[in-house]
Design an enzyme around this catalytic site. Structure first.
Site, PDB file in Angstrom:
ATOM      1  N   ARG A  18       0.835  -1.199   0.000  1.00 10.54           N
ATOM      2  CA  ARG A  18       0.000   0.000   0.000  1.00 10.54           C
ATOM      3  C   ARG A  18       0.877   1.260   0.000  1.00 10.54           C
ATOM      4  O   ARG A  18       1.620   1.491   0.970  1.00 10.54           O
ATOM      5  CB  ARG A  18      -0.856  -0.018   1.268  1.00 10.54           C
ATOM      6  CG  ARG A  18      -1.659   1.217   1.510  1.00 10.54           C
ATOM      7  CD  ARG A  18      -2.186   1.236   2.942  1.00 10.54           C
ATOM      8  NE  ARG A  18      -2.991   2.418   3.173  1.00 10.54           N
ATOM      9  CZ  ARG A  18      -3.224   2.934   4.361  1.00 10.54           C
ATOM     10  NH1 ARG A  18      -2.741   2.351   5.441  1.00 10.54           N
ATOM     11  NH2 ARG A  18      -3.950   4.011   4.484  1.00 10.54           N
ATOM     12  N   ALA A  77      -6.934   5.342   9.614  1.00  8.68           N
ATOM     13  CA  ALA A  77      -7.929   6.373   9.251  1.00  8.68           C
ATOM     14  C   ALA A  77      -8.913   6.673  10.384  1.00  8.68           C
ATOM     15  O   ALA A  77      -9.471   7.779  10.443  1.00  8.68           O
ATOM     16  CB  ALA A  77      -8.672   5.965   7.986  1.00  8.68           C
ATOM     17  N   GLU A 101      -0.213   7.112  20.775  1.00  5.21           N
ATOM     18  CA  GLU A 101      -0.696   7.099  19.391  1.00  5.21           C
ATOM     19  C   GLU A 101       0.515   7.179  18.467  1.00  5.21           C
ATOM     20  O   GLU A 101       1.383   8.032  18.667  1.00  5.21           O
ATOM     21  CB  GLU A 101      -1.609   8.312  19.177  1.00  5.21           C
ATOM     22  CG  GLU A 101      -2.088   8.499  17.751  1.00  5.21           C
ATOM     23  CD  GLU A 101      -2.843   9.827  17.554  1.00  5.21           C
ATOM     24  OE1 GLU A 101      -3.269  10.448  18.565  1.00  5.21           O
ATOM     25  OE2 GLU A 101      -2.974  10.247  16.393  1.00  5.21           O
ATOM     26  N   ARG A 110       0.654  15.853   5.216  1.00  4.60           N
ATOM     27  CA  ARG A 110      -0.147  15.241   4.147  1.00  4.60           C
ATOM     28  C   ARG A 110      -1.472  16.009   3.957  1.00  4.60           C
ATOM     29  O   ARG A 110      -1.540  17.181   4.268  1.00  4.60           O
ATOM     30  CB  ARG A 110      -0.342  13.754   4.488  1.00  4.60           C
ATOM     31  CG  ARG A 110       0.987  13.016   4.621  1.00  4.60           C
ATOM     32  CD  ARG A 110       0.795  11.558   4.966  1.00  4.60           C
ATOM     33  NE  ARG A 110       0.040  10.878   3.924  1.00  4.60           N
ATOM     34  CZ  ARG A 110      -0.575   9.703   4.110  1.00  4.60           C
ATOM     35  NH1 ARG A 110      -0.483   9.093   5.286  1.00  4.60           N
ATOM     36  NH2 ARG A 110      -1.240   9.151   3.126  1.00  4.60           N
TER      37      ARG A 110
HETATM   38  C1  DQA Z   1      -1.454   6.407   9.280  1.00  5.71           C
HETATM   39  C2  DQA Z   1      -1.869   7.793   8.784  1.00  5.71           C
HETATM   40  C3  DQA Z   1      -3.374   7.852   8.554  1.00  5.71           C
HETATM   41  O1  DQA Z   1      -3.745   9.135   8.067  1.00  5.71           O
HETATM   42  C4  DQA Z   1      -3.784   6.826   7.507  1.00  5.71           C
HETATM   43  O2  DQA Z   1      -5.187   6.822   7.355  1.00  5.71           O
HETATM   44  C5  DQA Z   1      -3.254   5.466   7.779  1.00  5.71           C
HETATM   45  C6  DQA Z   1      -1.915   5.315   8.337  1.00  5.71           C
HETATM   46  C7  DQA Z   1       0.087   6.281   9.428  1.00  5.71           C
HETATM   47  O3  DQA Z   1       0.505   5.332  10.081  1.00  5.71           O
HETATM   48  O4  DQA Z   1       0.837   7.078   8.864  1.00  5.71           O
HETATM   49  O5  DQA Z   1      -3.886   4.466   7.455  1.00  5.71           O
HETATM   50  O6  DQA Z   1      -2.025   6.203  10.563  1.00  5.71           O
END
Ligand code: DQA
Length: 145
Positions: A18, A77, A101, A110
């Site tokens: 991904r 997400a 987190e 982003r």
């Molecule tokens: C994420 C960042 C999130 O915005 C995204 O939806 C992900 C991965 C990261 O690890 O960078 O799925 O949490």
């Protein structure tokens, strides 16, 4: 010493294939191997889990509360909109347990919708932008607490 839960949200099972330019080329299996090797070196038990389901993710946080376990979580997400997940995280940190987190990428560099986290306000701390090291830094921090 209690178990540390390392929880991963939706689409993180696709790591490796991904958007490798954003998330790197390591797979979820590679991530787990790296974290388990850290755990072995610290004599710490960790449970590395991934789900695409909000229900399951919240269930694991409830289990962590019951077991008095700390949590490292990449909510993926769900970070940006899940108030149910936020409430579960608040229940955990509100009971005196630690929750860090983590993000593989730096969401602040982003798209705008990624700039807000509904989880950060109830987390003990946030680490983002360091790939697999985001998780390792979080585990290292928990091992010091
Ligand atoms: C994420 C960042 C999130 O915005 C995204 O939806 C992900 C991965 C990261 O690890 O960078 O799925 O949490």
């Amino acid at each position: 010493m209690s178990v540390i839960y390392v929880l991963n949200g939706p689409n993180l099972n696709l790591l490796g294939s991904r958007e490798p330019e954003v998330y790197g080329t390591f797979s979820l299996g590679d991530l787990e191997a790296s974290l388990q090797s850290w755990a072995l070196s610290k004599d710490q038990t960790i449970k590395v889990l991934q789900t695409n389901s909000e229900d399951e993710l919240i269930g694991w946080i409830h289990a962590a509360i019951k077991e008095k376990s700390s949590v490292v979580i990449n909510p993926a997400a769900f970070t940006h909109y899940s108030y149910a997940l936020r409430d579960a995280c608040a229940a955990l940190t509100g009971s005196g347990l630690s929750l860090i987190e983590v993000h593989i990428s730096n969401p602040h560099s982003r798209e705008t919708f990624r700039h807000n986290s509904v989880v950060s306000g109830v987390a003990t701390g946030v680490i983002a932008g360091f790939g697999i090291d985001s998780y390792l830094l979080a585990l290292e921090q928990l091992s010091r607490r």
